[in-house]
Design an enzyme around this catalytic site. Structure first.
Site, PDB file in Angstrom:
ATOM      1  N   HIS A 278      -3.903   4.485   4.298  1.00 34.99           N
ATOM      2  CA  HIS A 278      -3.621   3.614   5.430  1.00 34.99           C
ATOM      3  C   HIS A 278      -2.619   2.520   5.082  1.00 34.99           C
ATOM      4  CE1 HIS A 278      -4.123   1.471   9.132  1.00 34.99           C
ATOM      5  NE2 HIS A 278      -4.452   0.375   8.508  1.00 34.99           N
ATOM      6  N   CYS A 279      -2.460   2.188   3.806  1.00 36.97           N
ATOM      7  CA  CYS A 279      -1.667   1.006   3.446  1.00 36.97           C
ATOM      8  C   CYS A 279      -0.198   1.299   3.162  1.00 36.97           C
ATOM      9  CB  CYS A 279      -2.300   0.313   2.233  1.00 36.97           C
ATOM     10  SG  CYS A 279      -3.894  -0.472   2.584  1.00 36.97           S
ATOM     11  N   ILE A 280       0.068   2.076   2.126  1.00 36.78           N
ATOM     12  CA  ILE A 280       1.433   2.196   1.619  1.00 36.78           C
ATOM     13  C   ILE A 280       2.409   2.783   2.641  1.00 36.78           C
ATOM     14  CG2 ILE A 280       2.867   3.000  -0.294  1.00 36.78           C
ATOM     15  CD1 ILE A 280       0.685   1.015  -1.043  1.00 36.78           C
TER      16      ILE A 280
END
Length: 437
Positions: A278-280
């Protein structure tokens, strides 16, 4: 509100925290919310979970874990300690601390989508009361806590820093990483006012070993973005260099390993079929979007995003090259892909580049079979699955290693795959049947 009343509100909150009676509400019971609930419960705080998924709530309330890397026994202990998950937000009024751990994706145009944050705020707003701490942990653009959360709270007639305390404290979960825990990972925190910061630090320090206060919620929001942009840009760099190395017939993993022996000035980042989670793949574009509002450009971020987004197609191209070596085309080829989660040994498929590789190969006419010991194959209806056996390997025209789960038998893969595309650097040396991608 005068200073005496404000101090009284803070002291009542602090008293609940110190006595262990502070009831905590966690909104969003996923890869961030569940580990947080487990850790908070460990120190004795009563915890209530909130999620819009009936299935997720029912699973947790029966003492079962919906996440592969968290064992059922941990959830059973959580429920035994008094945890209860809810789909209704009415019990928010019972909570002294409210933590938002909801998704913050981007849309197809890389524009931030705060729909889950706004929806959660709308759900909890009628149940807010004086004496509560509200903390946002979801990744977002600098200014969100001030510009989005504060107005919702103040429309309820509550004064931030006097009636309620509002902080931003970004999550730093790394699912499946056993070297770090929710407790041991330092916690960045910023408050909308000094009183907010004090209340937030007092609360979090009860179950986090090391707090890192910063001057504002916007600074804390920028910290989270910088952490993930740093990774995205460096991964984009090494992915770009990998494509150059492939053209030069060089093993990029050999090059990186040798460079990593330098004791200063170099940190190893490794290429792959793209970036996931979900982040990078998402967070850098929160800053890009916000920067444009200030007339600033983010060329490194944008280029890294383009490179990383292009990697699944590059892998598919290398698969096509491998099939050409055998005199075959992608159309109609039997392709076995190994690993469809975004990282090893977890069941997380969010933004998985492996699925983008599968989609690309399917579009070219390949017949795809997948093998992944970490996912619930019954929950994925549009993909055919197989166990990893010698027969399965030999029955396909080409095998593509996309996610290097530790459960895979890598000797068997190399011995029995008629042609092998390695996107993770598991295999070294030259071989007629090995292709690096």
């Amino acid at each position: 509100m005068n200073m005496t009343i404000m101090a009284d509100v803070f002291e009542r909150f602090e008293d609940k925290v110190s006595k262990g009676t502070c009831r905590v509400g966690i909104i969003g019971l996923g890869y961030v919310g569940i580990p947080l609930a487990l850790r908070i419960s460990e120190v004795g705080f009563p915890v209530t979970g909130f999620d819009i998924s009936d299935r997720r709530v029912d699973t947790l309330n029966t003492g079962l874990s919906p996440l592969k890397h968290i064992p059922h026994c941990d959830i059973n202990c959580l429920v035994t300690a008094g945890f209860r998950a809810e789909t209704s937000f009415q019990k928010i009024s019972d909570c002294d601390a409210i933590i938002l751990c909801v998704p913050t994706p981007v849309d197809a145009s890389r524009v931030p989508d705060l729909a889950f944050v706004r929806s959660a705020l709308d759900q909890i707003a009628p149940h807010l009361r004086p004496g509560q701490l509200i903390s946002l942990e979801s990744t977002t653009w600098p200014g969100t806590t001030e510009e989005v959360i504060r107005p919702v709270i103040e429309r309820q007639g509550l004064v931030v820093g006097q009636d309620v305390f509002v902080v931003y404290s970004p999550e730093r979960e790394d699912p499946g990483n056993k070297s770090f825990t929710t407790r041991s990972i330092p916690k960045v925190i910023g408050g909308l006012t000094p009183a907010c910061l004090n209340a937030g630090q007092d609360f979090y320090s009860r179950f986090i070993d090391h707090m890192v206060p910063v001057s504002s919620t916007s600074a804390a929001e920028m910290v989270k973005l910088l952490e993930n942009i740093h990774r995205a840009v460096n991964i984009g760099l090494v992915n770009e260099i990998k494509m150059v190395a492939d053209q030069m017939d060089l093993d990029i993993f050999e090059v990186i390993d040798a460079a990593a022996t330098k004791p200063f000035g170099f940190r190893a980042y490794y290429p792959g079929p793209g970036i996931g989670g979900h982040c990078i793949p998402v967070d850098p574009f929160y800053l890009s979007w916000k920067a444009r509002q200030f007339g600033a450009s983010t060329k490194f971020i944008d280029h890294a995003g383009d490179v990383n987004d292009a990697m699944p197609r590059y892998v598919a191209d290398r698969v096509a090259e491998g099939l050409n070596r055998s005199g075959k085309s992608v159309q109609g080829a039997r392709v076995l892909v190994l690993g469809i989660t975004y990282k090893p040994d977890i069941d997380d498929m969010r933004e998985s580049p492996s699925m983008e590789v599968v989609k690309n190969l399917k579009a070219r006419g390949a017949q795809i079979t997948a093998c992944d010991p970490c996912v619930d194959v019954d929950a994925i209806s549009d993909l055919r699955f197989s166990d990893l056996t010698s027969e399965a390997l030999r029955d396909h025209d080409i095998v593509v290693l996309l996610t290097d789960h530790t459960a895979f038998d890598y000797d068997m893969i190399r011995n029995d795959a008629p042609m092998l595309v390695d996107t993770r650097g598991r295999y070294r040396g030259e071989s007629r049947t090995l292709i690096r991608a």
